[in-house]
Write a protein that holds these residues in place. Structure first.
Motif, PDB file in Angstrom:
ATOM      1  N   THR A 152       0.977  -1.326  -0.002  1.00  0.00           N
ATOM      2  CA  THR A 152      -0.128  -0.094  -0.021  1.00  0.00           C
ATOM      3  C   THR A 152       0.919   1.268   0.074  1.00  0.00           C
ATOM      4  O   THR A 152       2.223   1.126   0.515  1.00  0.00           O
ATOM      5  CB  THR A 152      -0.771  -0.018   1.219  1.00  0.00           C
ATOM      6  OG1 THR A 152      -0.149   0.201   2.331  1.00  0.00           O
ATOM      7  CG2 THR A 152      -1.786  -1.182   1.442  1.00  0.00           C
ATOM      8  N   PRO A 153       0.335   2.373  -0.599  1.00  0.00           N
ATOM      9  CA  PRO A 153       1.222   3.569  -0.292  1.00  0.00           C
ATOM     10  C   PRO A 153       1.803   3.874   0.813  1.00  0.00           C
ATOM     11  O   PRO A 153       2.926   4.556   0.954  1.00  0.00           O
ATOM     12  CB  PRO A 153       0.395   4.513  -1.084  1.00  0.00           C
ATOM     13  CG  PRO A 153      -0.763   3.941  -1.879  1.00  0.00           C
ATOM     14  CD  PRO A 153      -0.744   2.615  -1.131  1.00  0.00           C
ATOM     15  N   TYR A 194       4.567   1.647   1.908  1.00  0.00           N
ATOM     16  CA  TYR A 194       5.940   2.007   1.168  1.00  0.00           C
ATOM     17  C   TYR A 194       6.472   3.306   1.921  1.00  0.00           C
ATOM     18  O   TYR A 194       7.775   3.243   1.922  1.00  0.00           O
ATOM     19  CB  TYR A 194       5.393   2.526  -0.333  1.00  0.00           C
ATOM     20  CG  TYR A 194       6.538   2.958  -1.197  1.00  0.00           C
ATOM     21  CD1 TYR A 194       7.709   2.128  -0.928  1.00  0.00           C
ATOM     22  CD2 TYR A 194       6.444   4.091  -1.684  1.00  0.00           C
ATOM     23  CE1 TYR A 194       8.830   2.576  -2.056  1.00  0.00           C
ATOM     24  CE2 TYR A 194       7.602   4.351  -2.582  1.00  0.00           C
ATOM     25  CZ  TYR A 194       8.868   3.692  -2.656  1.00  0.00           C
ATOM     26  OH  TYR A 194       9.954   3.988  -3.242  1.00  0.00           O
ATOM     27  N   THR A 203       2.818   0.047  -5.552  1.00  0.00           N
ATOM     28  CA  THR A 203       1.744  -0.023  -4.689  1.00  0.00           C
ATOM     29  C   THR A 203       0.463   0.104  -5.213  1.00  0.00           C
ATOM     30  O   THR A 203       0.171   0.367  -6.471  1.00  0.00           O
ATOM     31  CB  THR A 203       1.944   1.694  -4.489  1.00  0.00           C
ATOM     32  OG1 THR A 203       1.938   2.703  -5.470  1.00  0.00           O
ATOM     33  CG2 THR A 203       3.421   1.876  -3.546  1.00  0.00           C
TER      34      THR A 203
END
Length: 233
Positions: free
Chosen positions: A82-83, A86, A101
């Protein structure tokens, strides 16, 4: 048990591979104690020239720091995150490993689209992987890929035969597992609730039909009794 988010990542990654002319399969066991690849993709660039990519899917920081072996044995190796995750772990990602992502589509917009998307979300390349040599012999990688594809085909064929092959106990356990991904704001997505609603609706309909039949019987009995009394008078 995989979370709904993990399943969405898997589904999106599978479609991403197809869109890039690659075939993919999940949970591929590697030889020589190399662990299990979350998703392995196969792409033929030219006759006899195959590109292998390995993907590890992580949805939480604890999952990212798991002691499970990272099976980055392909030419290109990627984390799918997921962003938010990250941003938390980007400094810990090896230089040769890439990152994709995941972002979900808006469910309402996707449902109303003229051409609904084939996956629940899309992937963005945040970091490109560097090519490296295979870490296992390619013939063994091909064998592992085929074995996993065979497993998935077998599962699909069993699904195609319907639920008659499963016992009531197995179906009950499946419903309980499905209900773990309960969605408060989207009741229609909850199979267990839909099943219960349908059963209750069917039960109410059946009871109403039985009541109507009983009322008709009572009416006919009263009518017959009245005729009998009139005849006696």
């Amino acid at each position: 048990m995989k979370t709904k988010l993990t399943l969405d990542l898997e589904s999106t990654l599978y479609q991403y591979c197809l869109d890039n002319d690659a075939y993919a399969v999940e949970e591929v066991s590697m030889p020589d104690d190399q662990g299990i690849v979350d998703t392995l993709s196969y792409k033929e660039l030219a006759p006899g020239n195959i590109e292998w990519r390995c993907y590890e899917l992580k949805v939480t920081k604890n999952d990212f720091h798991s002691t499970a072996k990272l099976s980055f044995v392909g030419h290109f190796n990627y984390f799918v995150l997921t962003p938010e995750l990250y941003q938390e772990v980007q400094d810990e990602i090896p230089a040769n490993v890439g990152v994709l992502t995941y972002r979900p589509y808006d469910a309402e917009l996707a449902a109303d689209a003229e051409y609904p998307p084939l996956a629940p979300g899309y992937l963005t390349i945040e970091k490109t992987a560097r090519r490296r040599d295979l870490q296992v012999p390619e013939d063994e990688l091909i064998s592992a890929f085929i074995a996993s594809m065979g497993r998935e085909v077998n599962k699909a064929k069993r699904m195609a035969t319907g639920i008659d092959q499963f016992s009531t106990e197995k179906l009950y356990k499946a419903l309980k597992r499905r209900n773990q991904h309960y969605q408060i704001y989207d009741p229609e997505a909850n199979l267990y609730d839909r099943f219960i609603d349908d059963m209750q609706s069917s039960a109410v309909t059946a009871l109403q039909e039985e009541i109507d039949a009983l009322n008709e019987d009572v009416f006919q009995l009263k009518l017959a009794l009245k005729k009998a009394r009139d005849a006696g008078a």
